[in-house]
Motif scaffolding. Structure first.
Motif, short mmCIF file in Angstrom:
data_model
loop_
_atom_site.label_atom_id
_atom_site.label_comp_id
_atom_site.label_asym_id
_atom_site.label_seq_id
_atom_site.Cartn_x
_atom_site.Cartn_y
_atom_site.Cartn_z
N VAL A 1 0.85 -1.20 0.00
CA VAL A 1 0.00 0.00 0.00
C VAL A 1 0.88 1.25 0.00
O VAL A 1 1.81 1.37 0.81
N ASN A 2 0.60 2.16 -0.90
CA ASN A 2 1.36 3.40 -1.01
C ASN A 2 1.13 4.26 0.22
O ASN A 2 -0.01 4.65 0.52
N ARG A 3 2.19 4.59 0.95
CA ARG A 3 2.07 5.37 2.18
C ARG A 3 1.56 6.78 1.91
O ARG A 3 0.97 7.42 2.79
N GLU A 4 1.77 7.28 0.71
CA GLU A 4 1.31 8.63 0.39
C GLU A 4 -0.22 8.72 0.40
O GLU A 4 -0.78 9.80 0.59
N LEU A 5 -0.88 7.59 0.17
CA LEU A 5 -2.34 7.59 0.19
C LEU A 5 -2.87 7.93 1.57
O LEU A 5 -3.93 8.58 1.70
#
Length: 287
Positions: A175-179
């Motif tokens: 999962v992209n942490r920026e999300l």
């Protein structure tokens, strides 16, 4: 050429057995004599005359699958999410602790659960209850129809952290942490909202794979009853699941035609449950 090895294995181990089972389901066959075509008689008998199937195998399987399937799936995701919050240096140790029971399989059943639910006074549970004065005499847990199915459900939940659990743990790491940062800007205020609106949508392929593995594992879990009790048929059919019904007619009674009819019904049930899982986790374009 690259697809040939997979296609060959798929043909030999999936397509041909399914076609053979579907063909045998319309026959009366004992494995030695000739095939006798009887049409839909096996299926008619299954739903009109087979009392064990209608009153034991079918309701037991639905209850078992209803609790172990969603329960094991939710527990796998919950503990995978908890482990993902831990520091990286200790994450692998906790993963191994949760995954070990599914690797041990029958050994874990023998060493842990059969000893815990032993019907004599030295069984862990009996010994504890007797020492506390909560019971006056030992209970034969694995031979009592009242307790066998709940014990099977408990053991199955304990062993549900298998490949699907690892897939969820791997999906959490993609999962992209920026999300999460973007979500906080858009109004997400707690971790639960992060899970529902970001984490789960971002790891749908892993969630789908885990769902399929959970369905397969749940529907083929009939061996647990025979391992716990040491008998091919459980007392009063208390732990009798559909897969046990197939084994009973195929390998004890040698009524392979009838066993094939039962296995076809189990296959259809598995198919519709998996279709539901695909609709739940696949996007509209992929469906």
């Amino acid at each position: 050429m690259f697809l040939a090895p997979f296609l060959l294995c798929f043909l030999v181990f999936i397509v041909i057995p399914v076609v053979m089972a579907a063909t045998l389901s319309f026959t009366s066959y004992d494995g030695f004599g000739s095939l006798n075509f009887i049409g839909f008689d096996n299926f008619i008998a299954l739903f009109t005359q087979d009392i064990v199937f209608l009153t034991k195998a079918l309701p037991n399987t639905f209850l078992f699958a209803l609790i172990v399937g969603p329960g094991g799936y939710i527990l796998s995701f919950f503990f995978a999410w908890l482990i993902h919050q831990l520091p990286l240096r200790v994450r692998d140790y906790y993963t191994l602790v949760f995954y070990a029971p599914s690797m041990a399989g029958g050994i874990a059943l023998t060493v842990v659960w059969i000893a815990a639910f032993s019907g004599d006074r030295v069984g862990y549970l009996n010994n504890f209850l007797l020492s506390m004065g909560w019971i006056d005499s030992q209970i034969t847990w694995l031979q009592d129809p009242k307790y066998l199915l709940p014990i099977m459900i408990l053991v199955s939940l304990w062993m549900s952290f298998s490949v699907g659990f690892l897939a969820m743990l791997a999906g959490l790491q993609t999962v992209n942490r920026e999300l999460y940062e973007a979500g906080r800007i858009d109004g997400i205020s707690n971790r639960l909202q992060e899970v529902f609106y970001i984490t789960i949508p971002s790891m749908k392929p892993q969630m789908l794979f885990s769902a399929v593995m959970t369905i397969v594992g749940t529907l083929k879990a009939g061996s647990i009853s025979t391992q716990l009790t040491g008998m091919p048929v459980t007392p009063q059919y208390a732990g009798h699941l559909i897969i046990n019904h197939v084994d009973d007619y195929a390998f004890i009674r040698f009524e392979l035609g009838y066993a094939s009819a039962v296995s076809v019904m189990l296959l259809l049930f598995s198919y519709f449950v998996m279709r539901f899982a695909y609709r739940l986790f696949n996007s509209k374009e992929e469906q």
